[in-house]
Design an enzyme around this catalytic site. Structure first.
Site, PDB file in Angstrom:
ATOM      1  N   ASP A  25      56.751  71.571  67.031  1.00 28.87           N
ATOM      2  CA  ASP A  25      56.157  70.695  66.016  1.00 28.87           C
ATOM      3  C   ASP A  25      56.602  71.251  64.671  1.00 28.87           C
ATOM      4  O   ASP A  25      56.107  72.277  64.219  1.00 28.87           O
ATOM      5  CB  ASP A  25      54.625  70.718  66.162  1.00 28.87           C
ATOM      6  N   LYS A  87      59.866  69.532  54.598  1.00 29.63           N
ATOM      7  CA  LYS A  87      59.969  68.334  55.447  1.00 29.63           C
ATOM      8  C   LYS A  87      59.983  67.051  54.615  1.00 29.63           C
ATOM      9  O   LYS A  87      60.567  66.047  55.016  1.00 29.63           O
ATOM     10  CB  LYS A  87      58.788  68.325  56.420  1.00 29.63           C
ATOM     11  N   GLU A 186      55.689  62.159  66.791  1.00 27.67           N
ATOM     12  CA  GLU A 186      54.483  62.996  66.813  1.00 27.67           C
ATOM     13  C   GLU A 186      53.297  62.307  67.508  1.00 27.67           C
ATOM     14  O   GLU A 186      52.654  62.924  68.363  1.00 27.67           O
ATOM     15  CB  GLU A 186      54.123  63.423  65.383  1.00 27.67           C
ATOM     16  N   ASP A 211      46.279  61.127  62.282  1.00 26.98           N
ATOM     17  CA  ASP A 211      46.838  62.462  62.005  1.00 26.98           C
ATOM     18  C   ASP A 211      46.633  62.831  60.538  1.00 26.98           C
ATOM     19  O   ASP A 211      47.323  62.324  59.656  1.00 26.98           O
ATOM     20  CB  ASP A 211      48.335  62.459  62.374  1.00 26.98           C
TER      21      ASP A 211
HETATM   22  P1  ADP Z   1      50.777  69.570  58.910  1.00 26.07           P
HETATM   23  O1  ADP Z   1      50.786  68.635  60.049  1.00 26.07           O
HETATM   24  O2  ADP Z   1      50.844  68.868  57.589  1.00 26.07           O
HETATM   25  O3  ADP Z   1      51.798  70.640  59.034  1.00 26.07           O
HETATM   26  P2  ADP Z   1      48.300  70.823  59.884  1.00 26.07           P
HETATM   27  O4  ADP Z   1      48.043  69.855  60.964  1.00 26.07           O
HETATM   28  O5  ADP Z   1      48.632  72.200  60.290  1.00 26.07           O
HETATM   29  O6  ADP Z   1      49.344  70.291  58.825  1.00 26.07           O
HETATM   30  O7  ADP Z   1      46.996  70.841  58.953  1.00 26.07           O
HETATM   31  C1  ADP Z   1      46.808  71.718  57.897  1.00 26.07           C
HETATM   32  C2  ADP Z   1      45.516  71.366  57.186  1.00 26.07           C
HETATM   33  O8  ADP Z   1      44.421  71.520  58.087  1.00 26.07           O
HETATM   34  C3  ADP Z   1      45.224  72.229  55.983  1.00 26.07           C
HETATM   35  O9  ADP Z   1      44.859  71.420  54.877  1.00 26.07           O
HETATM   36  C4  ADP Z   1      44.016  73.058  56.450  1.00 26.07           C
HETATM   37  O10 ADP Z   1      43.142  73.408  55.381  1.00 26.07           O
HETATM   38  C5  ADP Z   1      43.341  72.103  57.393  1.00 26.07           C
HETATM   39  N1  ADP Z   1      42.442  72.808  58.314  1.00 26.07           N
HETATM   40  C6  ADP Z   1      42.764  73.758  59.219  1.00 26.07           C
HETATM   41  N2  ADP Z   1      41.663  74.208  59.832  1.00 26.07           N
HETATM   42  C7  ADP Z   1      40.611  73.519  59.313  1.00 26.07           C
HETATM   43  C8  ADP Z   1      39.194  73.525  59.528  1.00 26.07           C
HETATM   44  N3  ADP Z   1      38.632  74.355  60.410  1.00 26.07           N
HETATM   45  N4  ADP Z   1      38.432  72.679  58.796  1.00 26.07           N
HETATM   46  C9  ADP Z   1      38.987  71.855  57.906  1.00 26.07           C
HETATM   47  N5  ADP Z   1      40.282  71.800  57.654  1.00 26.07           N
HETATM   48  C10 ADP Z   1      41.094  72.623  58.339  1.00 26.07           C
HETATM   49 MG    MG Z   2      51.358  67.753  61.779  1.00 24.30          MG
END
Ligand code: ADP
Ligand code: MG
Length: 628
Positions: A25, A87, A186, A211
């Site tokens: 991913d 990205k 995705e 998402d």
């Molecule tokens: P991407 O797909 O954009 O790479 P992610 O799916 O990894 O991103 O998501 C990252 C986001 O998830 C960040 O904004 C982070 O603060 C949020 N996040 C991660 N854990 C938690 C949580 N326990 N509660 C709320 N938000 C969270």
């Molecule tokens: Mg993602």
């Protein structure tokens, strides 16, 4: 107790026959790698036990590269060489990027290249090179954990990624020395992780994938039909994610601080803001578990409750639901037709998001699999299948056509019938007609590729449809149908609509073409796009010339001797020769001028023929034709 199995000597499957495969991913904020081990798909951790790799790359003076947490930590002090959210630039052109200018903190290099280049201490870097660094890190992690070389990977991309963005993702993988079995959308990966494609009890099923990541929000509506996922609609907001929830809290903190803080200088302000943002994020994530959290930063001490937090982020939640409504409308579906709602992205951990999404779709969303990891897990399952590690399982039919399929039309041009990247199975039909009067047969030449002319594409098959009834040019209606079944087999049939005369052929479209051959055909089509357009124009003009010559010859054969004097015939034949010569020339202008000249020269003859027709008709000799 499980029974021990004994296999015939020499027949046991050696452990090394299991092909190592992984799902990746490649995220905007975080990236992950997962693999199927002992039948279970799990994400793989680094030395410190972290599964998520922050998608941040930092170039150092000595030429070395930091990827992940260390690069992210350095981001605050070394803004220039640490690159986050790459990205967003992958597969984008300089012009696309200009609209993002100011939003991204990078210094773009001024070049003539169509790809944006970012200036770093280690030289100018393209988004493909930068993304490749993230992929390399994940590759190393996987090979270390799994104890061998990866045979292949599945990399996920947003459903809305266009060809250029997908191609750039593949290019990054190639730079990272990864063999890509397939790119996977995705949302489809998330649905696979939940096994929604398995044990289907209904023919067709609608799935919504919500998402919410760090900086982006995507909603996808999928249709699952006999193992094939089809994207019905995508929507969302490329500038709405977890970061905005952090902002909302930071804003709240700043308001509380307002009275208390004396004026700082700019540098101090920026530093303060960064610390407030970091605290805001911590508080947000802590509120996922706790009802209230103590906030402590910059001399401010306070408590933020979940209720207060919800009030702060209400507009953001509403925005995502608005996108959901619109995506459903685009897919022409009602909420109650959605059978499963899958939650993806770290931000869907927030209880308020789960609650609101559940209310919106009138059903509890699927949250059992860690929303950070669900996409990587789905990709790993798919990679394991494609590696051939589960020979008796039903192969998921998620294929798309790698290159466009079309047929040759008059003048050596290609008419595309099925565009590349169309999901299979698929059937498409188009009508064609004859070029000459009384043409009784038509050759169907099936081609594969992206270019405009026959020679530049790959010839797949040729067959002839016979028994077309005698008609004037352009009157016959021949319906050509291209049908690609789930195994990628192409069936082409041609049917004359009046008589029903029919002819069919079956071909395997991608047979004998390696991935690299396919890729170079696609790249060629991009690099030669302009050239091809010119070639197409020229061919079209040549066809037009042929048509004009054909019409003149046919007319002169019928009544040239009776309607024209010797001199008039000579003038027409001169114009005809001029057109024949012009046709060989390489410019459309010359041909165009010669056609116009031919038409002008022949105008009197055309008028005379028309007159003649009316006269003969009036004389009653040809009354039937006149009635027509
Ligand atoms: P991407 O797909 O954009 O790479 P992610 O799916 O990894 O991103 O998501 C990252 C986001 O998830 C960040 O904004 C982070 O603060 C949020 N996040 C991660 N854990 C938690 C949580 N326990 N509660 C709320 N938000 C969270
Ligand atoms: Mg993602």
């Amino acid at each position: 107790m499980a029974l021990l199995q004994i296999s015939e000597p020499g027949m046991s499957t050696a452990p090394h026959e299991h092909r190592l495969a992984a799902g990746i991913d490649l995220g905007t904020t975080n990236s992950l790698v997962a693999s199927v081990r002992s039948g279970n798909a799990t994400t793989l951790a680094d030395d410190q036990g972290h599964h998520l790799l922050p998608s941040v790359v930092r170039y150092l003076k000595d030429g070395s590269v930091q990827v992940g947490q260390s690069a992210q930590t350095a981001l605050t002090k070394d803004l220039q060489n640490g690159i986050a959210s790459i990205k967003r630039l992958l597969g984008r052109s300089i012009t696309d990027v200009k609209t993002l200018d100011g939003v991204l903190p990078y210094e773009f290099v001024n070049t003539n290249s169509s790809v944006p280049l970012i200036h770093t201490i280690a030289g100018d870097k393209s988004p493909i090179e930068i993304s490749a660094e993230i992929l390399k890190t994940l590759k190393t992690r996987a090979e270390k954990t799994l104890g061998g070389e990866l045979k292949g990977v599945v990399i996920t991309v947003p459903a809305y990624f266009d060809d250029a963005q997908r191609q750039a993702t593949k290019d990054a993988a190639r730079l990272a020395d990864l063999n890509v079995y397939r790119l996977l959308n995705e949302p489809t990966a998330a649905a696979i992780a939940y096994g929604l494609d398995q044990n289907q009890t209904v023919d067709e099923k609608i799935i919504a994938v919500y998402d919410l990541g760090g900086g982006t929000f995507d909603i996808s509506i999928l249709r699952l039909n006999r193992g094939v996922f089809e994207v019905l609609a995508t929507g969302g907001d490329s500038a709405l994610g977890g970061d905005d929830f952090d902002h909302a809290i930071a804003q709240w903190i700043l308001q509380q601080l307002k009275q208390a803080t004396p004026d700082d200088n700019r540098q101090q302000k920026i530093k303060k803001l960064r610390q407030i943002m970091r605290e805001a994020r911590r508080v947000k994530e802590a509120l996922t578990e706790a009802e209230e959290v103590t906030v402590s930063t910059q001399g401010f001490e306070g408590i933020l409750t979940r209720t207060q937090f919800v009030a702060l982020v209400e507009p953001l939640i509403k925005k995502t639901l608005f996108s959901c409504r619109r995506a459903l409308r685009d897919a022409e579906l009602e909420k109650n037709e959605v059978m499963d709602v899958v939650m993806v992205g770290g931000s869907t951990r927030m209880p308020i998001i789960r609650e609101r999404v559940g209310e919106f779709f009138e059903q509890p969303p699927l949250v059992d699999i860690d929303p950070d990891k669900v996409v990587a897990i789905g990709a790993a399952i798919q990679a394991d299948l494609l590696a051939g590690n589960k020979p008796d399982s039903d192969m998921l039919l998620l294929d798309v056509i790698p290159l466009s399929l079309g047929l040759e039309t008059y003048g050596g041009l290609v008419e595309k019938i099925i565009a590349r990247n169309t999901t299979i199975p698929v059937a498409k039909a188009q009508e064609f007609t004859t070029f000459k009067d009384n043409q009784n047969a038509m050759t169907i030449h099936v081609l594969q590729g992206e270019r405009e002319t026959v020679e530049e594409n790959r010839s797949l098959a040729k067959f002839t449809l016979r028994g077309i009834p005698a008609m004037v040019a352009g009157a016959a209606r021949i319906k050509v149908t291209f049908q690609v079944d789930a195994d990628g087999l192409l069936n082409v049939s041609a049917e004359e609509q009046l008589t029903g005369a029919k002819s069919t052929i079956e071909v395997k479209p991608s047979y004998g073409l390696s991935d690299t051959a396919i890729e170079s055909m696609i790249t060629d089509s991009m690099t030669h796009a302009k050239e091809d357009m010119q070639a197409r124009k020229l061919r079209e003009q040549q066809v037009e010339a042929d048509r004009t010559l054909e019409a003149l010859d046919a007319a002169m054969a019928t009544d040239g001797d009776t309607l024209l004097s010797k001199d008039e015939r000579k003038i027409l034949l001169e114009a005809r020769s001029a057109l024949v010569i012009a046709k060989q020339s390489a410019t459309t202008e010359t041909i165009d001028a010669a056609i116009k000249n031919m038409e002008k020269t022949a105008a009197f003859y055309v008028a005379r023929r028309m007159d003649g027709n009316i006269r003969t008709a009036m004389a009653g000799k040809n009354i039937n034709k006149f009635k027509d």
